[in-house]
Structure formats: structure tokens, C-alpha cells
Design a protein around this motif. Structure first.
Motif, short mmCIF file in Angstrom:
data_model
loop_
_atom_site.label_atom_id
_atom_site.label_comp_id
_atom_site.label_asym_id
_atom_site.label_seq_id
_atom_site.Cartn_x
_atom_site.Cartn_y
_atom_site.Cartn_z
N PRO A 38 22.06 3.04 5.33
CA PRO A 38 20.88 3.43 4.54
C PRO A 38 19.95 4.35 5.33
CG PRO A 38 21.18 1.04 4.57
CD PRO A 38 22.11 1.61 5.58
N HIS A 39 19.22 5.15 4.59
CA HIS A 39 18.19 6.02 5.17
C HIS A 39 18.74 7.01 6.18
CE1 HIS A 39 14.59 3.31 3.96
NE2 HIS A 39 15.43 3.55 2.97
N VAL A 159 9.73 7.24 5.46
CA VAL A 159 8.47 6.56 5.70
C VAL A 159 7.38 7.19 4.85
CG1 VAL A 159 6.67 6.14 7.40
CG2 VAL A 159 9.05 5.85 8.02
N GLU A 162 7.72 6.34 1.21
CA GLU A 162 7.33 4.95 0.96
C GLU A 162 5.82 4.83 0.93
OE1 GLU A 162 8.98 2.60 -0.03
OE2 GLU A 162 10.97 3.43 0.28
N GLN A 166 3.45 3.71 -2.21
CA GLN A 166 2.48 2.62 -2.17
C GLN A 166 1.11 3.08 -2.65
OE1 GLN A 166 1.94 0.21 1.19
NE2 GLN A 166 4.12 -0.09 1.47
N ASN A 169 1.08 3.36 -6.32
CA ASN A 169 1.02 2.08 -7.00
C ASN A 169 -0.38 1.49 -6.98
OD1 ASN A 169 3.64 2.06 -7.78
ND2 ASN A 169 4.36 1.03 -5.92
N GLU A 170 -1.07 1.78 -5.93
CA GLU A 170 -2.42 1.22 -5.85
C GLU A 170 -3.33 2.09 -6.67
OE1 GLU A 170 -3.48 0.38 -1.76
OE2 GLU A 170 -1.44 -0.40 -1.55
N SER B 588 -1.42 -5.51 -6.94
CA SER B 588 -1.38 -4.05 -6.78
C SER B 588 -0.49 -3.68 -5.61
CB SER B 588 -2.79 -3.52 -6.54
OG SER B 588 -3.24 -3.99 -5.29
N GLY B 589 0.11 -2.50 -5.69
CA GLY B 589 0.98 -2.03 -4.62
C GLY B 589 2.24 -2.87 -4.57
N GLN B 590 2.94 -2.80 -3.46
CA GLN B 590 4.19 -3.54 -3.31
C GLN B 590 3.86 -4.97 -2.88
OE1 GLN B 590 6.75 -1.79 -4.84
NE2 GLN B 590 8.02 -2.03 -3.03
N ARG B 591 3.04 -5.65 -3.68
CA ARG B 591 2.65 -6.99 -3.25
C ARG B 591 2.77 -7.99 -4.37
NH1 ARG B 591 -2.97 -6.07 -0.51
NH2 ARG B 591 -3.06 -4.33 -1.95
N GLU B 606 16.33 -1.97 -3.75
CA GLU B 606 15.58 -0.79 -4.15
C GLU B 606 15.28 0.09 -2.94
OE1 GLU B 606 11.19 0.20 -6.02
OE2 GLU B 606 11.85 -1.88 -5.77
N TYR B 607 14.86 -0.55 -1.87
CA TYR B 607 14.42 0.18 -0.68
C TYR B 607 15.55 1.02 -0.09
CZ TYR B 607 12.25 0.96 3.90
OH TYR B 607 11.73 1.53 5.01
N PHE B 608 16.75 0.46 -0.05
CA PHE B 608 17.88 1.19 0.53
C PHE B 608 18.68 1.93 -0.55
CE2 PHE B 608 18.01 -1.91 4.31
CZ PHE B 608 17.17 -1.07 5.04
N LYS B 681 7.06 0.19 9.49
CA LYS B 681 7.33 1.41 8.75
C LYS B 681 6.84 1.32 7.31
CE LYS B 681 10.66 4.38 10.54
NZ LYS B 681 12.01 4.66 10.94
N PHE B 682 7.20 0.20 6.70
CA PHE B 682 6.98 0.07 5.28
C PHE B 682 5.56 -0.36 4.94
CE2 PHE B 682 7.27 -2.23 1.23
CZ PHE B 682 7.84 -1.24 0.45
N LEU B 683 5.03 -1.20 5.78
CA LEU B 683 3.77 -1.84 5.40
C LEU B 683 2.58 -1.38 6.22
CD1 LEU B 683 5.22 -5.43 5.25
CD2 LEU B 683 4.81 -3.95 3.30
N ASN B 685 0.46 0.79 5.92
CA ASN B 685 -0.76 1.11 5.18
C ASN B 685 -1.56 -0.13 4.81
OD1 ASN B 685 0.18 3.60 5.36
ND2 ASN B 685 0.06 4.10 3.17
N THR B 686 -0.88 -1.26 4.76
CA THR B 686 -1.57 -2.45 4.31
C THR B 686 -2.18 -3.24 5.47
OG1 THR B 686 0.41 -3.78 4.47
CG2 THR B 686 0.00 -2.70 2.37
N ILE B 689 -5.93 -3.81 5.36
CA ILE B 689 -6.47 -4.33 4.12
C ILE B 689 -6.89 -5.78 4.32
CG2 ILE B 689 -5.86 -4.96 1.75
CD1 ILE B 689 -4.02 -2.49 1.80
#
Lengths: 170, 693
Positions: A38-39, A159, A162, A166, A169-170, B588-591, B606-608, B681-683, B685-686, B689
Motif C-alpha cells: 500500500p501507498h 499524508v 489524508e 480530514q 470532513n471537519e 466530525s472528521g475521522q472520529r 479504505e486507507y490502503f 501520519k494520519f492523525l 492534525n488532531t 485538539i
């Protein structure tokens, strides 16, 4: 020594012949079932288990942006091994057909005519005549370093997308 | 080949220097300990000898000076004090930089000169006072040393001048060079040397000087007193002995002369010393014992030093397992021919048992004792406490805990920083401690022990502690958390690991220069470990590091998403839960909202971008993510799997969402997910918060 001979493996990709120095080649085998990674860029076809190692495989057609091989065509993997950053990198290359093993000296290899070429000049060491056909001798190390750059680009773009997703979505 | 030997030499010298450093620190505590002095002296002597062989001339020079300094201490001409230890430690540093540098030339000559000058000052002070001490230093005997170097001596890197300069410290000696052309035929140098020396050591002890040329030297005692005390001896040597042509003749003559001289001197000294009682310290003077010299020579012979020391017992076990495997394998072949399926089944079972044992034993070969990382810490604590005027007892517990060598190497720096913080910020000054009613000397404990498949390292100090309220205050001021955030004590201390978070009001020379707790945490996480802080104000701080035993095998949970198989490190999983995507309460978001908490999630399919119909049912793995838990969704759980990590190779190093790949029982490949990197990597941004609902 310029007139010292070394051995090259010639293989076919679509309608062209390519050659690589056998120094770094471990073995050539028939196509294997691959597990995708993946990726990674599209030309990174996946990995398979070879003698207890997990070996990543590149489709050279995809890497050189040649049209895809027709389904059902028998293909081969050339397994090679290089030292990069003091670590061993084993890598497989998918090709269409193995043709010949030829002995060449540096003298036999001519400069690559840049005009009209569709290949990245970086990847090419030079050209030789093989049975009246022009054969492109490849510089695999250069291909590998470009592969590394592609992987990094792809990883970072993932990255970013993604993060973007996000935010959306927000 | 030469490079290999040279690498071994470098690693050997590093070992010796580390040992010397530790010995010096012990010697500072126990200045009278002659065995330590002896150890240090011998280490320097070995370094000097082997450095010559590999052409490290500057190293030879420094080691020689260092050795001389310690020969003075050994001979009681110099007493150990703080200054000498500091100087010697400096010499260790210089030697270690000389040996580590690509070329000796990379080390500025001024550094070496400065050190040599300082040692010279001490040496010259000693020489001035030498005459006063001379009396207590009566040599035991006079020796005739015949040194006949082989023709290849220079090729072996041995410099005759350097070797003979070892005799500089002897007060009474004659060194004569002879030349004999016929020696060439015997594979000897034309030049050979005769040394007559008065020494307090035995002939065996003197042999240590010729550590690297033991077969090219003969030492004979010609008198059991100092022949140089005889006034006529020098004259006699010049006029009579030197005129003889062969060494055996000269030796014979010397022996005769010594016998006669003995009587004369005995009469003389009897008359002189009549009223002087024997000085008692003569008897207690430490002399290098025969056994110890033998040990030095044995050590020198062990040139091919191992990089990892493995107990022989383990290798024996491995060997017997392999032979068992070979036997079972031939039995298997036999029974296959016979087509005896029951036997084949049994054998295959027993073979997999043997293989398992071999795996365990092989893994243990890489494990080394944790105490190997300790020596630099003693030094750090000594230097820092001196500089800061603090007092610290460094107590070590559980040093025989074993851990993978790679981990040991990588853990060294983080622990160094933690100790630095403990001394700089944790331990108070003696006055402050006295006011608080604490012992003036602070305590730093280094504790290690096993816990399941992990090794725990704890570093505790009894200093001022970290006030959670203050951390909270700083975190709010710097915008890391909201003013109304409700955090547990543990969560507050976790804030200390956030990048850019610092409590330091002023940057000191020792800590607070950018290498923060987040760097330490990253280093530990890279090793698939974890780190936690606990503290009580005025009682102290305890930092707990959890590390895996080894890096090549990892306990995982085998899961899949579509056709792709993955392995998730077991230590990061809090728990598993079956969920229905359509019924999940999305935030909200991926949560998602799960048990009244908002947690981020990643649906792996989904991610891969894994194709196929995944349906609505998912297996949710709740992952421990340090600051916040998060969820990973897979299609299926298979069970626990002990994965041997396979790397994809260096060009995939940037694909860091995977620790690597592993081969499953059916021969297919599964990727091992690096939950920490994936989270980053993925999170990322959170992260800032608000963590509460």
C-alpha cells in the motif's frame, strides 16, 4: 580496463531489447504471485517471498511508461541485489522475455542518441547493436534511486491527501 | 583482511579505554587500591603496544606518557588525587578521539600537546623530588637483558626506540647496541641490544616490557642487589665487558664480577646501616605478580576479540540442537522413502520443536548485559556534580538484565539525557537539600528488570520533583492545552514529551539546549518501547522506560482486510471489539464516539484502498497512542502471531507506516503496522485538539 569484458543479460520489454550487467543479478525466475504494498507508486507491483526474504518487485513497463502487457502473457522477474546506504536492497524487475547472455566490453557500448528518446537519459548507460536491433543498456542503480524518490513522493502525497480529507470532513 | 584486524583493534582499544575510565573513577574513591593502578597501567601498555602495530603513532605517544604517569603512581612516587584523575580522564578522552577519528591527523596537535604538557609538569615535579625518595626504593637485583629483534620487527609495527624508552624510568641502566652481520642469516636484525638494569622487579616482571616480543628476549638475573652501587662497576663494564665479542662471554664475566662485588658491598652497607632499622613499607610494596603478567600476555595473544561475548554454554546448546536436527532430518529422509506417514508426522513435529529451540537460543546470542552501557554514566555524573557543586550517589540495580545489543547501543544517549536532567534539574544543591531536611548527597538509581517480554529501565532521583500544576500552567500558557482541560496526573506528565515543550526558564550549559524529552521519547519509540514519567514534589522523579527484549521478533495480532494480511504489535493493542459501521456514532472528521470518548479511527480497507466487498462489520482494535487512543478497523482477526521482522530494504525506509514485513505460516506476506508512525501520519492534525468532549 575499458576492453575488459563483462556479461550482460538481454531481455525484451514490449518491442524493445534492454540489457543489464549481470554483476548484481541474483536469479531470473518466472512471474510470481505478488502481495501489493500500500501507498507506493503504481509501478511497485508488490512483494513475494524468495529464499526467506521478502522481495519487492517493479514492473519495468510501468516504470518506463510503456503500455501494459496483454493479460495472460508469460512474464519473468529478474532478481537483483545492490548495496545502498550500507544496507542490502534486493529488488525484482518484471520483464517480458529473457533473450540472451552477451559478453561486452566498454568499447562495445556506444553513447545513447538523445534525440527522439522516450526514456529518461539517466537510466541509460548506452546502446549496442544486437542482431541488427538497437539494445539499450540500463543503469539499474540510477533506476533504483529514482524509485526511492518516487516512493518518498508517493508517501508524502498520501499524508497530504489524508490531511486534506480530514480538513474537508471537519 | 587488514581492515578487519584494524576494526578489531579499534574495538579492543575502545573496550580498554572504557575499562580504564571506570577504573579511574573507582580509583578516585579508593586511592590506595594498587590493583586498579596496575590495571590502568597494563591497559595503557597494551594500547601502546597494539597501536604501534597499526601505525597509530600519536596514540602510542599519549599512551606512553599516560603509562609513565601511572608507573610513577605504582612506584609510590606520585599519589592519586583529584587533579591526577581529571588529567588521566582527559588522556582517556584524547586517546578515544584519536582512535575513533578517521585519521589521527584529524585531531588537532594542540589538544595532544596541551595534555602532554600537563603530564610533563607532573613528571618534572616528581623528578625534582626524586632524590629524597630514592632511599626507600632499593632495587631487588640487577639483570642482564639480551634483546635480539627478529628481522621483521618493524613490519610488525614495533619501534625499538619506543620499546627501549620503557627503561627511561629506571635510574640505573646501561643500554648497549651491538652489530653482528652474521645474525641476518638467522632471520635476526643485525643490531641487537644488551641492557643491564637495576630494578626492584623480578625477571618475569621485566618481561612485561617485551610484551609483544616475548621470544626475542632473554633476561638473566646477575645479582640480587644493585650492581650499580659498586663504584667500579661502570668503569669495569666499559673497559672489560664491552671488549668481549660474544654475549655469552659477556654474561659470564658480568656474573663473576657480581659475585665478587656482592661481598664487598655487603661489608660496606653493613657498616653504614648498622643503626638504621629496615623501613617497614618495603615489605608491603606492591610488585606485579607473576600471574598477572601472564594474564597480560594471554590477553595480548587474544587479538581476535569478539564483538559480542557469548557464554560457551549457549554455543554448546546450539551445537547439540543442530546435531539433533541433522539426525532427525536423516530419519525423516529414511521414513519418507519407506512412506511411513506416522513416523514422518512425528518427526516433523520433533523437528519443529528443535527449530523453535534453535530460534530461542540464537536470539539469546544477541542479548548482552545491560551493565555495558553504564561506564559513561559514572563519568557523566562525576563531571556534572563537580561542575554544579552537587553531591550524588549513583546506585545501580539489576545490571545483569540482558537485552538486544542494538537496543543497548541506541538506549545509551536517551538515558544519558535523562541522567543529565536528573542532576541538573532534579537533584538540589547540598544547601537546598539541608534546608529541606534531606541528606546532602542526593541519590540517583538506575534499575533494570524483566517484565513479560520487556525489559524495564527505571531512573529515579530523590530531587525536587516535577510539580504537575506548573506543567499544566506552562502547557496552557504555550497553548498546548485549553485552560479548562481536565487532565489526569499521568496525562499532564505526558505533556512533557510533546515537541517544543520545555519547562526550562533559562537554558543551561548542561540541559535545555533543544534535545528535549520529545527527542528521548522518539528514540525510545523507534525501538518499539515506551516511556513514562512519575513524580512527587520534593520526593523525586521516576522515569520508566519499557523496551522489547529484541528487535528482530515481535509479538503481533494477525488481522486481515480484504485479501491483505497485516500484523499489529500486540503491546500497542488495548483491546479488540466487533463493531457495525452503520451503527457507529460518527463525530466530525475521522472520529467516532466510543464509550463516551471521541477517538480517531482509520478504516484500513479504505486507507490502503483495498478492493473487495468489506461489508459493514469490522473488527476494531483500540490502539494505545500515547497522548490519545485511536481505533483501527480490519475485516477479520486470526489470532496471535510471533513475527520475524523482514525489511523491504533501504529504499523503503520512508514507507514508515510499516515496521517491515513478515512471512506467514502459509508462505504469504503480511505487513507489520507501525501504529505509532501511522498515528503520526494520519492523525497529526488532531493532536492539539481538545482531548475532552
Amino acid at each position: 580496463m575499458k576492453n575488459e569484458k563483462s556479461t550482460y543479460l538481454f531481455f525484451r520489454l514490449h518491442d524493445e531489447i534492454f540489457g543489464v550487467n549481470v554483476n548484481n543479478i541474483v536469479e531470473s525466475i518466472e512471474m510470481q504471485e505478488l502481495t501489493p504494498i500500500p501507498h507506493t507508486p503504481e509501478f511497485m507491483k508488490g512483494v513475494f517471498v524468495f529464499r526467506g526474504h521478502v522481495v519487492p518487485v517493479i514492473d519495468l513497463r510501468k516504470k518506463f511508461m510503456i503500455e501494459e502487457a496483454p493479460p495472460g502473457q508469460k512474464r519473468y522477474i529478474i532478481i537483483s541485489s545492490f548495496e545502498i546506504k550500507e544496507e542490502q536492497q534486493t529488488m525484482g524487475f518484471i520483464v517480458d522475455k529473457l533473450i540472451d547472455v552477451v559478453s561486452l566490453s566498454e568499447y562495445d557500448i556506444n553513447d545513447f542518441p538523445e534525440i527522439g528518446s522516450r526514456y529518461n537519459i539517466e537510466f541509460v548507460k548506452g546502446v549496442v547493436k544486437y542482431k541488427d536491433e538497437l539494445t539499450i543498456i540500463l543503469n539499474i542503480e540510477k533506476i533504483l534511486s529514482s524509485v526511492e524518490a518516487d516512493i518518498i513522493k508517493k508517501a508524502t502525497s498520501n499524508v497530504n491527501s489524508e490531511a486534506h480529507k480530514q480538513e474537508e470532513n471537519e | 583482511m587488514y581492515e578487519d584486524l584494524k576494526n578489531e583493534f579499534i574495538s579492543e582499544v575502545k573496550d580498554l579505554l572504557a575499562k580504564t575510565e571506570q577504573n579511574l573513577l573507582l580509583l578516585e574513591q579508593d586511592a590506595q587500591n594498587k590493583k586498579l593502578v596496575e590495571d590502568i597501567f597494563r591497559s595503557m601498555h597494551t594500547i601502546k603496544g597494539s597501536a604501534g602495530i597499526y601505525g597509530y603513532t600519536k596514540t602510542v605517544e599519549v599512551a606512553h606518557t599516560f603509562e609513565n604517569l601511572f608507573s610513577l603512581i605504582r612506584d609510590d612516587k606520585l599519589s592519586v588525587d583529584n587533579k591526577i584523575i581529571s588529567l588521566a580522564l582527559k588522556a582517556v578522552d584524547v586517546l578515544s578521539s584519536l582512535i575513533t577519528a578517521k585519521s589521527e591527523e584529524d585531531i588537532p596537535a594542540s589538544v595532544i600537546q596541551e595534555l602532554m604538557d600537563e603530564i610533563d609538569i607532573i613528571n618534572s615535579q616528581i623528578k625534582e623530588s626524586k632524590n629524597i625518595e630514592k632511599k626507600s626504593d632499593k632495587p631487588l637485583g640487577t639483570y642482564y637483558i639480551l634483546f635480539e629483534p627478529n628481522a621483521d620487527i618493524t613490519e610488525r609495527g614495533i619501534k625499538i626506540d619506543t620499546l627501549l624508552s620503557d627503561f627511561d624510568s629506571f635510574e640505573h641502566k646501561i643500554i648497549t647496541k651491538y652489530t653482528d652481520k652474521e645474525r641476518k642469516a638467522q632471520g635476526k636484525l643485525e643490531d641487537f641490544y644488551e641492557i643491564i638494569v637495576a630494578s626492584q622487579y623480578s625477571a618475569d616482571d621485566l618481561k612485561a616490557i617485551f610484551l609483544f616480543t616475548p621470544n626475542e628476549v632473554q633476561i638473566t638475573q646477575i645479582a640480587d642487589f644493585n650492581l650499580f652501587d659498586d663504584e667500579k662497576f661502570l668503569d669495569f663494564y666499559q673497559k672489560a665487558v664491552k671488549t668481549l665479542t660474544t654475549d655469552s662471554q659477556r654474561l659470564e664475566l658480568l656474573k663473576n664480577y657480581a659475585d665478587k662485588a656482592k661481598e664487598r658491598i655487603a661489608q660496606q652497607s653493613h657498616a653504614e646501616n648498622k643503626n638504621e632499622p629496615e623501613a617497614p613499607q618495603k615489605a608491603s610494596k606492591t610488585i606485579i605478580g607473576h600471574d598477572e603478567i601472564k594474564q597480560v600476555i594471554d590477553e595480548a595473544k587474544q587479538k581476535y576479540l569478539q564483538y559480542i561475548k557469548v557464554p560457551a554454554k549457549r554455543l554448546d546448546l546450539l551445537l547439540s540442537l543442530v546435531s539433533e536436527l541433522i539426525i532427525s532430518n536423516s530419519q525423516l529422509a529414511e521414513n519418507t522413502v519407506k512412506r511411513d506417514y506416522e513416523q514422518i508426522l512425528q518427526l516433523s513435529e520433533s523437528i519443529s520443536k528443535i527449530i523453535n529451540e534453535i530460534k530461542e537460543t540464537t536470539l539469546h546470542l544477541r542479548l548482552i548485559e545491560i551493565k555495558t552501557i553504564l561506564p559513561p554514566y559514572y563519568r557523566l555524573i562525576r563531571d556534572l556534580t563537580l561542575k554544579l557543586g552537587k553531591k550524588v550517589d549513583f546506585i545501580v540495580e539489576g545490571t545483569d538484565t540482558h537485552i538486544d545489543k542494538t537496543i543497548v547501543d541506541k538506549i545509551s544517549m536517551p538515558v544519558m539525557h535523562i541522567l543529565r536532567n536528573a542532576i541538573d534539574h532534579g537533584i538540589e544543591t547540598p544547601e537546598e537539600r539541608r534546608k529541606k531536611g534531606k541528606r546532602e548527597t542526593g541519590i540517583i538509581r538506575f534499575i533494570s528488570y524483566y517484565s513479560n517480554v520487556n525489559v524495564i529501565i527505571q531512573i529515579q532521583d530523590d530531587g525536587r520533583g516535577i510539580d504537575p500544576q506548573k506543567v499544566r500552567q506552562v502547557a496552557i500558557e504555550k497553548g498546548f492545552i485549553n485552560a479548562d482541560a481536565k487532565l489526569s496526573k499521568k496525562e499532564i506528565y505526558d505533556l512533557l514529551f510533546l515537541p517544543g515543550f520545555t519547562m526550562a526558564k533559562e537554558i543551561t550549559d548542561i540541559s535545555g539546549r533543544g534535545v528535549g524529552m520529545d527527542a528521548i521519547k522518539n528514540a525510545i519509540l523507534d525501538l518499539r518501547g515506551d516511556i513514562e514519567i512519575d513524580s512527587e514534589v520534593d520526593l523525586g522523579t521516576s522515569i520508566t522506560i519499557k523496551l522489547p527484549l529484541t528487535l528482530s521478533i515481535i509479538e503481533t495480532l494477525h488481522v486481515s482486510s480484504g485479501k491483505m494480511h497485516f500484523l499489529v504489535p500486540l503491546s500497542n493493542i488495548i483491546r479488540c471489539e466487533k463493531v457495525d459501521l452503520s451503527k457507529l456514532q460518527k463525530h466530525s472528521g475521522q472520529r467516532i464516539v466510543f464509550e463516551d470518548k471521541i477517538i480517531p479511527y482509520i478504516d484500513i480497507a479504505e486507507y490502503f484502498g483495498i478492493q473487495g466487498n468489506h461489508g459493514n462489520e469490522r473488527q476494531m482494535l483500540l490502539i494505545n497512542g500515547g497522548h490519545q487512543a485511536f481505533a483501527l478497523f480490519f475485516d477479520k482477526i486470526y489470532g496471535e502471531y510471533q513475527a520475524v521482522i523482514k525489511n523491504l530494504g533501504p529504499i523503503f525506509n520512508n514507507l514508515d507506516i510499516f515496521v517491515g514485513a513478515s512471512i506467514l505460516g502459509n508462505g504469504s506476506v503480511a505487513y507489520i503496522i507501525d501504529t505509532y508512525k501511522l498515528q503520526k501520519k494520519f492523525l497529526r492534525n488532531t493532536l492539539n485538539i481538545n482531548q475532552n468532549i
